[in-house]
Design an enzyme around this catalytic site. Structure first.
Site, PDB file in Angstrom:
ATOM      1  N   ASP A 167     -47.050 -28.012 -20.961  1.00 45.21           N
ATOM      2  CA  ASP A 167     -46.787 -28.171 -19.520  1.00 45.21           C
ATOM      3  C   ASP A 167     -47.259 -29.533 -19.030  1.00 45.21           C
ATOM      4  OD1 ASP A 167     -49.488 -27.698 -19.666  1.00 45.21           O
ATOM      5  OD2 ASP A 167     -49.523 -26.040 -18.234  1.00 45.21           O
ATOM      6  N   SER A 168     -47.872 -30.322 -19.928  1.00 40.35           N
ATOM      7  CA  SER A 168     -48.160 -31.723 -19.613  1.00 40.35           C
ATOM      8  C   SER A 168     -46.857 -32.460 -19.311  1.00 40.35           C
ATOM      9  CB  SER A 168     -48.906 -32.397 -20.771  1.00 40.35           C
ATOM     10  OG  SER A 168     -48.238 -32.180 -21.992  1.00 40.35           O
ATOM     11  N   GLU A 194     -53.117 -20.490 -21.302  1.00 39.98           N
ATOM     12  CA  GLU A 194     -54.483 -20.968 -21.078  1.00 39.98           C
ATOM     13  C   GLU A 194     -55.422 -19.839 -20.686  1.00 39.98           C
ATOM     14  OE1 GLU A 194     -54.656 -24.261 -18.341  1.00 39.98           O
ATOM     15  OE2 GLU A 194     -53.229 -25.438 -19.513  1.00 39.98           O
ATOM     16  N   LYS A 215     -47.797 -20.524 -25.743  1.00 47.19           N
ATOM     17  CA  LYS A 215     -49.227 -20.828 -25.572  1.00 47.19           C
ATOM     18  C   LYS A 215     -49.606 -20.500 -24.135  1.00 47.19           C
ATOM     19  CE  LYS A 215     -50.927 -25.232 -25.129  1.00 47.19           C
ATOM     20  NZ  LYS A 215     -51.505 -25.177 -23.772  1.00 47.19           N
ATOM     21  N   GLU A 253     -59.692 -27.765 -26.083  1.00 43.40           N
ATOM     22  CA  GLU A 253     -59.514 -29.064 -25.409  1.00 43.40           C
ATOM     23  C   GLU A 253     -60.815 -29.535 -24.778  1.00 43.40           C
ATOM     24  OE1 GLU A 253     -56.041 -29.416 -22.954  1.00 43.40           O
ATOM     25  OE2 GLU A 253     -56.687 -31.354 -22.140  1.00 43.40           O
ATOM     26  N   ASP A 261     -45.164 -23.737 -23.706  1.00 45.43           N
ATOM     27  CA  ASP A 261     -46.286 -23.456 -22.805  1.00 45.43           C
ATOM     28  C   ASP A 261     -45.883 -22.523 -21.670  1.00 45.43           C
ATOM     29  OD1 ASP A 261     -48.959 -24.077 -22.847  1.00 45.43           O
ATOM     30  OD2 ASP A 261     -48.707 -26.142 -22.169  1.00 45.43           O
TER      31      ASP A 261
HETATM   32  O1  KIV Z   1     -49.688 -29.293 -22.179  1.00 45.20           O
HETATM   33  C1  KIV Z   1     -50.199 -29.901 -23.129  1.00 45.20           C
HETATM   34  O2  KIV Z   1     -49.754 -30.987 -23.530  1.00 45.20           O
HETATM   35  C2  KIV Z   1     -51.359 -29.313 -23.780  1.00 45.20           C
HETATM   36  C3  KIV Z   1     -52.047 -30.128 -24.820  1.00 45.20           C
HETATM   37  C4  KIV Z   1     -52.806 -31.226 -24.216  1.00 45.20           C
HETATM   38  C5  KIV Z   1     -52.888 -29.293 -25.715  1.00 45.20           C
HETATM   39  O3  KIV Z   1     -51.722 -28.217 -23.478  1.00 45.20           O
END
Ligand code: KIV
Length: 245
Positions: free
Chosen positions: A25-26, A95, A93, A162, A64
């Protein structure tokens, strides 16, 4: 592992030795210019997963779960999982651990591999008071350690750690039987992840301590674009072999 959000870079990673790709989600920060990952949403993530899956058919893809999508009850969560998996992800994934361990088990029991994410969980940036190293104190370190055990227990196949102190990352990695993937958490995790654009040096103003730059991508691309501009303005592009006659 590296992050990836689009087809053209997915094609490059598909032909590389990298083991798996995180459609993180970055994307909301790197690709859309938002100040945090809070701005990511299911449609955004689905579009990026689709783009990456078209470019990297041979890699294991982790999609994500965006901000709050796992905190609104089982049905919206499972709809999000379905959207990401049908978009081409091989796993998801999410959090944190506390408050959604049952949801994680439910996703796993539904046949979808889940990667956890502990330490600096960027979706909680407003609660954490910024993008800061987590688990420096005894109490928070113990919480992260316990959460890691709980995520393994809930069925996660792996987890991102992280920005936690390296000794804590080692302790967690030693205590688990599933692989840990570190970012800003020292050398002793099972694997490492970096945001692709960070390791390629695409933003000269962003150089956190834990990122190693493998390319000066910003300068190289700027030079290439300026070269094209200069060639056109000097009448050097296109030439005969670049034209149809
Ligand atoms: O969203 C992302 O890029 C991440 C990584 C930094 C692990 O969660």
């Amino acid at each position: 592992m590296v992050t990836c959000y689009d087809t053209w870079s997915a094609k490059i990673i598909n032909d590389s030795a990298i083991d798996c790709i995180l459609i993180g989600d970055s994307a909301s920060m790197v690709m859309h210019g938002h100040p945090s990952t809070v701005h990511a949403h299911v449609d955004m993530m689905s579009a990026h997963v689709q783009a990456v899956s078209r470019g990297a058919p041979n890699k294991f893809l982790i999609g994500d779960i965006p901000f709050l999508a796992h905190r609104k009850g089982f049905e919206p969560l499972m709809n999000t999982v379905e959207i990401l998996m049908k978009a081409g992800a091989n796993s998801v994934k999410l959090e944190g651990a506390r408050g959604h361990l049952e949801e994680i088990s439910h996703i796993v029991e539904s046949g979808v591999p889940v990667m956890g994410h502990l330490g600096l969980t960027p979706q909680s940036v407003n609660q954490l008071g910024g993008f800061k190293v987590q688990g420096k104190g005894e109490e928070t370190a113990r919480q992260i350690f316990e959460d890691a055990k709980a995520l393994e227990q809930a069925g996660c196949f792996s987890m991102v750690l992280e920005c936690i102190p390296a000794p804590l990352a080692l302790e967690i990695t030693d205590a688990l039987s599933i692989p840990t993937i570190g970012i800003g958490s020292g050398p002793d995790t099972s694997g490492q992840v970096l945001v692709l654009q960070d390791m390629l040096g695409m933003d000269p103003g962003f150089q956190p301590k834990f990122v190693r730059r493998y390319l000066d991508g910003y300068q190289l691309i700027k030079d290439a674009v300026n070269h094209f501009d200069a060639d056109v303005k000097a009448g050097n592009f296109p030439v005969k072999k670049e034209s149809f006659v």
